[in-house]
Scaffold this active site. Structure first.
Site, mmCIF file in Angstrom:
data_model
loop_
_atom_site.group_PDB
_atom_site.id
_atom_site.type_symbol
_atom_site.label_atom_id
_atom_site.label_comp_id
_atom_site.label_asym_id
_atom_site.label_seq_id
_atom_site.Cartn_x
_atom_site.Cartn_y
_atom_site.Cartn_z
ATOM 1 N N LYS A 87 39.165 51.397 37.936
ATOM 2 C CA LYS A 87 37.795 51.104 38.381
ATOM 3 C C LYS A 87 37.059 52.427 38.615
ATOM 4 C CE LYS A 87 35.904 47.615 41.487
ATOM 5 N NZ LYS A 87 36.163 46.934 42.754
HETATM 6 C C1 E4P Z 1 33.831 44.443 43.378
HETATM 7 O O1 E4P Z 1 34.771 44.677 42.656
HETATM 8 C C2 E4P Z 1 33.770 44.783 44.805
HETATM 9 O O2 E4P Z 1 35.073 44.956 45.305
HETATM 10 C C3 E4P Z 1 33.174 43.713 45.642
HETATM 11 O O3 E4P Z 1 32.891 42.540 44.932
HETATM 12 C C4 E4P Z 1 32.175 44.150 46.636
HETATM 13 O O4 E4P Z 1 31.769 43.038 47.372
HETATM 14 P P1 E4P Z 1 31.033 43.138 48.785
HETATM 15 O O5 E4P Z 1 29.581 43.401 48.526
HETATM 16 O O6 E4P Z 1 31.261 41.802 49.406
HETATM 17 O O7 E4P Z 1 31.680 44.273 49.539
#
Ligand code: E4P
Length: 217
Positions: A87
């Site tokens: 990522k």
């Molecule tokens: C995506 O991969 C992120 O980990 C995640 O969806 C972020 O979500 P949040 O806005 O609830 O922290």
């Protein structure tokens, strides 16, 4: 539509896996910290633990923000397990790293995407997944779902292979709306997936069926 769970909590990952509909896991540094996973070795071990629970892709995020650092870290993450997807944040150095990984057969998830332009760039660089954060856009009074629709249109226009991973899902309606638009994947908390189960007519209908059965048996 693939279902990913957005957590580093092993119990929740097991619970979602047991449901039989889980296709993968996304994590981020905040989710790892929430579970108290700190220190490089513990973090790497935790990713392997997640891979051993789920049958599917597991996103593991780099901490470096320079090209060389991201490449080094990403290669180390990718070597951990063949389910790992590296990522990478949507920054200039990140785009270079995504292109490098794409050229070298390492799968990537471009994270922290908040505009169609960013998603176009990620696809051009060869990202496997692009993660538009719809909940965080909603939080600032911007229509997160509209971003998913814009990216769908652009990717379809040019037949990009990059999969739209609707991220920052907050609730069940986000999943349904993303499914209607045609997001390839959604990632959200277990509660958002379990919300799909619920309907009061199912509960009252089942109660009546069982009561009627029990009258004669
Ligand atoms: C995506 O991969 C992120 O980990 C995640 O969806 C972020 O979500 P949040 O806005 O609830 O922290």
């Amino acid at each position: 539509m693939k279902f990913f769970i957005d957590t580093a909590n092993l119990d929740q990952i097991r619970e979602a896996q047991d449901l039989g509909v889980l296709d993968g896991v996304t994590t981020n540094p905040s989710l790892m910290a929430k579970e108290g996973i700190t220190g490089r070795n513990n973090i790497l071990k935790h990713y392997v633990d997640i891979c051993n629970i789920v049958d599917g892709d597991v996103s593991a995020e780099v901490i470096a923000t320079d090209f060389k650092g991201m490449v080094k870290e990403g290669e180390q993450l990718a070597e951990l397990h063949d389910q790992i997807v590296v990522k990478i944040p949507m920054i200039k150095e990140g785009i270079k790293a995504i292109k490098y990984f794409s050229d070298n057969g390492i799968r990537t998830n471009c994270t922290l995407v908040f505009s169609a332009g960013q998603a176009l760039l990620a696809a051009k660089a060869g990202a496997t997944y692009v993660s538009p954060f719809i909940g965080r856009l909603d939080d600032i009074s911007t229509d997160g779902l509209n971003l998913i629709a814009e990216i769908r249109l652009i990717y379809d226009n040019y037949e990009f292979d990059t999969q739209i991973l609707a991220a920052s899902i907050r609730h069940t309606m986000h999943i349904l709306e993303c499914a209607k638009i045609g997001a390839d994947v959604m990632t959200g908390p277990l509660s958002s997936i379990e919300g799909l189960l619920k309907h009061p007519l199912t509960d009252s209908g089942l109660e009546k069926f069982l009561a009627d059965y029990n009258k004669g048996n």
